[in-house]
Design a protein around this motif. Structure first.
Motif, PDB file in Angstrom:
ATOM      1  N   ILE A 101       2.631   1.421  -1.302  1.00  0.00           N
ATOM      2  CA  ILE A 101       2.931   2.396  -0.257  1.00  0.00           C
ATOM      3  C   ILE A 101       3.314   1.707   1.053  1.00  0.00           C
ATOM      4  O   ILE A 101       4.241   2.126   1.732  1.00  0.00           O
ATOM      5  CB  ILE A 101       1.736   3.361  -0.081  1.00  0.00           C
ATOM      6  N   GLU A 159      -3.389  -3.009  -4.167  1.00  0.00           N
ATOM      7  CA  GLU A 159      -2.171  -3.171  -3.386  1.00  0.00           C
ATOM      8  C   GLU A 159      -1.594  -4.546  -3.710  1.00  0.00           C
ATOM      9  O   GLU A 159      -2.344  -5.518  -3.783  1.00  0.00           O
ATOM     10  CB  GLU A 159      -2.491  -3.123  -1.885  1.00  0.00           C
ATOM     11  N   ASP A 208      -0.307  -0.261  -5.827  1.00  0.00           N
ATOM     12  CA  ASP A 208      -0.054   0.582  -4.655  1.00  0.00           C
ATOM     13  C   ASP A 208       0.919  -0.164  -3.749  1.00  0.00           C
ATOM     14  O   ASP A 208       0.562  -1.172  -3.134  1.00  0.00           O
ATOM     15  CB  ASP A 208      -1.381   0.878  -3.941  1.00  0.00           C
ATOM     16  N   GLY A 237       1.366   9.357   0.811  1.00  0.00           N
ATOM     17  CA  GLY A 237       0.879   8.242   0.028  1.00  0.00           C
ATOM     18  C   GLY A 237      -0.384   8.588  -0.741  1.00  0.00           C
ATOM     19  O   GLY A 237      -0.501   8.335  -1.940  1.00  0.00           O
ATOM     20  N   ALA A 238      -1.326   9.211  -0.034  1.00  0.00           N
ATOM     21  CA  ALA A 238      -2.595   9.547  -0.690  1.00  0.00           C
ATOM     22  C   ALA A 238      -2.352  10.439  -1.909  1.00  0.00           C
ATOM     23  O   ALA A 238      -2.974  10.257  -2.952  1.00  0.00           O
ATOM     24  CB  ALA A 238      -3.517  10.249   0.306  1.00  0.00           C
TER      25      ALA A 238
HETATM   26  C1  LIG Z   1      -0.785   4.317   4.214  1.00  0.00           C
HETATM   27  C2  LIG Z   1      -1.274   3.948   2.882  1.00  0.00           C
HETATM   28  C3  LIG Z   1      -1.752   4.906   1.972  1.00  0.00           C
HETATM   29  C4  LIG Z   1      -1.909   6.362   2.336  1.00  0.00           C
HETATM   30  O1  LIG Z   1      -0.695   6.968   2.626  1.00  0.00           O
HETATM   31  P1  LIG Z   1      -0.709   8.362   3.438  1.00  0.00           P
HETATM   32  O2  LIG Z   1       0.744   8.764   3.452  1.00  0.00           O
HETATM   33  O3  LIG Z   1      -1.262   8.084   4.792  1.00  0.00           O
HETATM   34  O4  LIG Z   1      -1.549   9.303   2.668  1.00  0.00           O
HETATM   35  C5  LIG Z   1      -2.128   4.494   0.715  1.00  0.00           C
HETATM   36  N1  LIG Z   1      -2.029   3.198   0.351  1.00  0.00           N
HETATM   37  C6  LIG Z   1      -1.569   2.247   1.185  1.00  0.00           C
HETATM   38  C7  LIG Z   1      -1.471   0.837   0.719  1.00  0.00           C
HETATM   39  C8  LIG Z   1      -1.188   2.589   2.490  1.00  0.00           C
HETATM   40  O5  LIG Z   1      -0.790   1.632   3.332  1.00  0.00           O
END
Ligand SMILES: *Cc1c(COP(=O)(O)O)cnc(C)c1O
Length: 395
Positions: free
Chosen positions: A225, A190, A223, A105-106
């Motif tokens: 993720i 987000e 975001d 994610g990062a």
């Molecule tokens: C978990 C998360 C990340 C980071 O993802 P990683 O895979 O841990 O690097 C970034 N943004 C959001 C909203 C997340 O929940």
């Protein structure tokens, strides 16, 4: 070795960056995990919103095994069929036009920020563009992602991070307007804040941000993720609001456990940002990771995962509301879909440890919130099972 011996070994070898729970996990099946002593746990964490399809899904496992026997890694200097198929599918579910696969994610956030910077640079050649991010946001632990993460506790020791980031308050459009300048090139947020406390964006807030971005040619980066991949009852949470980002990030459930993420953009941004030589990754989008993505997206569709979220989520909300009404120490329930939080007036670590002793895995979000991000295949019966255990752990 028994559990305690393994834990002692771990603590002598692994860098101590987590206060881990006293649990060594061994295998999973459906929505249950088993520790190395065979004890069974109902899992309402899913590896933090990752294992959406449940553990030990036969078709998913077979797809990975087949790919392992073909080829695991090539290089992004060549094409590979799983990446092509995965790209086609992710375009379809997201409505975005261009995808770049990452390992996490990062890393997806890093790419999104670079794309936004490049877009702005191509317009005026200046190198002092600003990005607006939100207080209480979480975007990851690398230097760029950390720079837009609105949590001083995570950032402080690592300053200086990338510069020209301004923070505004989530769901407060005036505070966003107050940070706008003629240097602003992107706004990142987000769609539902996860780590920061399970707070969904208000529709009006998102729409106003979209309008500001359109008016000033600022890129909106969402975001997704944690809140993406069906978790809120939409493939991507923004689809509920009808507010489309210019760039979005996705990861966590995208590979259901195989480390993979992606950032995606519209054609318009794709044509005016990162070009050959601007960005890369050795592993990102390799055949194994993309075989996982391809199968995950396939199973989401065929097994009607989103329909299940829409059916079970209101029931989870109702049962959590019941707990909130029963206990004075619970301040509120909030969240969206199968991404819920119970906010307590005290730290929740003891409750989570108690639940673990009684066969239930939960995770916190901040010190005072229990976060519920179960596999998306849970049923109402699993919700009942979870509630009945949790009900005995709150004191
Ligand atoms: C978990 C998360 C990340 C980071 O993802 P990683 O895979 O841990 O690097 C970034 N943004 C959001 C909203 C997340 O929940």
């Amino acid at each position: 070795m028994n559990m305690q011996e393994y834990i002692a070994e771990a603590e002598s070898a692994l860098l101590h960056t987590y206060n881990r729970y006293q649990l060594v996990l061994d295998r999973g099946d459906g929505v249950y995990l088993y520790d190395i002593e065979g004890k069974k746990y109902l899992d309402f964490c899913a590896g933090i919103a990752v294992f959406a399809l449940g553990y030990n899904n036969r078709e998913y496992n077979d797809a990975l095994k087949n790919q392992i026997d073909k080829v695991i890694h090539t290089s992004n200097y060549y094409y590979n069929v799983p990446a092509i198929e995965a790209a086609k599918k992710i375009k379809k579910i997201s409505g975005m036009d261009r995808v770049f696969f990452t390992n996490s994610g990062a890393e997806a956030v890093e790419g999104a920020l670079k794309a936004a910077r490049k877009y702005a640079w191509l317009k005026d050649g200046s190198t002092d563009h600003e990005i607006i991010a939100m207080n209480h946001s979480f975007h990851g632990r690398t230097m760029g992602a950390l720079a837009v993460t609105g949590n001083p506790k995570y950032r402080e020791a690592f300053e200086p991070l990338i510069g020209n980031i301004r923070f505004a308050d989530y769901n407060d459009i005036d505070s966003v307007k107050a940070q706008l300048t003629d240097k602003t090139c992107a706004i990142i947020l987000e769609t539902v804040q996860g780590e920061g406390g399970l707070v969904p964006a208000e529709e009006g807030f998102l729409k106003e941000i979209r309008a500001i971005c359109d008016e000033r040619d600022i890129l909106l980066i969402l975001d997704e993720i944690q809140c993406g991949m069906g978790r809120t009852g939409y493939m991507y949470a923004w689809q509920k609001y009808g507010v489309k980002p210019d760039i979005m990030t996705t990861a966590k459930a995208l590979g259901c456990g195989v480390p993979v993420g992606a950032f995606l953009m519209t054609e318009r941004v794709g044509q005016r940002s990162l070009e050959a030589g601007d960005h890369g990754t050795t592993y990102g989008g390799n055949p194994l990771a993309c075989a996982a993505v391809e199968k995950v997206l396939d199973l989401f569709e065929r097994n009607h995962i989103i329909d299940n979220v829409r059916e079970v989520a209101p029931y989870l909300e109702k049962r959590l509301d019941g707990l909130a009404a029963k206990y004075g120490c619970i301040v509120e329930r909030r969240g969206a879909g199968l991404m819920q939080g119970l906010v307590f007036d005290r730290p929740v670590r003891d409750i989570i440890s108690n639940a673990m002793d009684r066969g239930l895995i939960l995770i916190n979000a901040g010190a005072n919130i229990i976060r519920f991000v179960p596999p998306l295949v849970i049923t109402k019966e699993h919700v009942d099972e979870m509630i009945s255990i949790l009900d005995t752990c709150i004191v």
